[in-house]
Design a protein around this motif. Structure first.
Motif, PDB file in Angstrom:
ATOM      1  N   SER A  15     -12.564 -15.321 -30.628  1.00  0.00           N
ATOM      2  CA  SER A  15     -13.516 -14.463 -29.790  1.00  0.00           C
ATOM      3  C   SER A  15     -14.354 -15.661 -29.158  1.00  0.00           C
ATOM      4  O   SER A  15     -14.645 -15.297 -27.775  1.00  0.00           O
ATOM      5  CB  SER A  15     -14.465 -13.822 -30.714  1.00  0.00           C
ATOM      6  N   ASN A  16     -14.901 -16.673 -29.635  1.00  0.00           N
ATOM      7  CA  ASN A  16     -15.639 -17.491 -28.905  1.00  0.00           C
ATOM      8  C   ASN A  16     -15.007 -18.510 -27.850  1.00  0.00           C
ATOM      9  O   ASN A  16     -15.465 -18.297 -26.726  1.00  0.00           O
ATOM     10  CB  ASN A  16     -16.371 -18.531 -29.972  1.00  0.00           C
ATOM     11  N   ARG A  17     -13.875 -18.601 -28.065  1.00  0.00           N
ATOM     12  CA  ARG A  17     -13.310 -19.433 -27.016  1.00  0.00           C
ATOM     13  C   ARG A  17     -12.824 -18.683 -25.782  1.00  0.00           C
ATOM     14  O   ARG A  17     -12.756 -18.835 -24.771  1.00  0.00           O
ATOM     15  CB  ARG A  17     -12.042 -20.231 -27.740  1.00  0.00           C
ATOM     16  N   LYS A  18     -12.351 -17.223 -26.157  1.00  0.00           N
ATOM     17  CA  LYS A  18     -12.223 -16.285 -25.234  1.00  0.00           C
ATOM     18  C   LYS A  18     -13.261 -15.967 -24.377  1.00  0.00           C
ATOM     19  O   LYS A  18     -13.307 -15.948 -23.146  1.00  0.00           O
ATOM     20  CB  LYS A  18     -11.566 -14.857 -25.850  1.00  0.00           C
ATOM     21  N   GLU A  19     -14.609 -15.846 -24.944  1.00  0.00           N
ATOM     22  CA  GLU A  19     -15.765 -15.531 -24.191  1.00  0.00           C
ATOM     23  C   GLU A  19     -16.164 -16.894 -23.479  1.00  0.00           C
ATOM     24  O   GLU A  19     -16.345 -16.488 -22.155  1.00  0.00           O
ATOM     25  CB  GLU A  19     -17.063 -15.554 -25.281  1.00  0.00           C
ATOM     26  N   LEU A  28     -11.292 -27.579 -25.132  1.00  0.00           N
ATOM     27  CA  LEU A  28     -11.647 -26.349 -25.676  1.00  0.00           C
ATOM     28  C   LEU A  28     -10.816 -24.920 -24.922  1.00  0.00           C
ATOM     29  O   LEU A  28     -10.235 -23.869 -25.653  1.00  0.00           O
ATOM     30  CB  LEU A  28     -13.071 -25.877 -25.443  1.00  0.00           C
ATOM     31  N   ILE A  29     -10.401 -25.172 -23.502  1.00  0.00           N
ATOM     32  CA  ILE A  29      -9.773 -24.024 -22.936  1.00  0.00           C
ATOM     33  C   ILE A  29      -8.665 -24.455 -22.047  1.00  0.00           C
ATOM     34  O   ILE A  29      -7.904 -23.628 -21.561  1.00  0.00           O
ATOM     35  CB  ILE A  29     -10.947 -23.109 -22.111  1.00  0.00           C
ATOM     36  N   GLY A  30      -8.350 -25.531 -21.820  1.00  0.00           N
ATOM     37  CA  GLY A  30      -7.322 -26.174 -21.325  1.00  0.00           C
ATOM     38  C   GLY A  30      -7.570 -26.656 -19.756  1.00  0.00           C
ATOM     39  O   GLY A  30      -8.840 -26.550 -19.623  1.00  0.00           O
ATOM     40  N   PRO A  31      -6.792 -27.165 -19.206  1.00  0.00           N
ATOM     41  CA  PRO A  31      -6.812 -28.095 -17.733  1.00  0.00           C
ATOM     42  C   PRO A  31      -7.401 -26.832 -16.793  1.00  0.00           C
ATOM     43  O   PRO A  31      -6.797 -25.706 -16.703  1.00  0.00           O
ATOM     44  CB  PRO A  31      -5.469 -28.562 -17.520  1.00  0.00           C
TER      45      PRO A  31
END
Length: 92
Positions: free
Chosen positions: A35-39, A74-77
């Motif tokens: 959830s944190n990473r999605k946010e 954390l979230i990708g390139p």
């Protein structure tokens, strides 16, 4: 094969790995990190959609020591996120 061919060290390493695997499997799934990473991803996508780059985002958050590299970890390139935004725009 009558001779011993498994060493004590190998067996101990396998037992340790099996124990670690059992510990991992017994832990309850925690959706909070996802959830944190999605946010975070949604916030960054919005900033990219508004014309910012990872460098801009990192500069705006220098007080919390956020870096472009950390965003990538954390979230990708950045490019992959931009492509996802573009695909979403084309689909709607």
């Amino acid at each position: 094969m009558n001779a011993q061919f498994i060493t004590r060290e190998l067996l101990e390493r396998c037992r340790r790995e099996q124990q670690i695997q059992h510990e991992r499997n017994s832990q309850r799934f925690d959706p909070a990190p996802i959830s944190n990473r999605k946010e975070l991803s949604l916030l960054v996508e919005q900033a990219l959609g508004d014309g910012d780059s990872y460098a801009d985002i990192a500069n705006h958050h220098h007080d919390i020591a956020l870096t472009e590299a950390e965003l990538t970890d954390l979230i990708g390139p950045e490019q992959a996120l931009r492509e996802r935004i573009e695909r979403f725009r084309m689909a709607h």
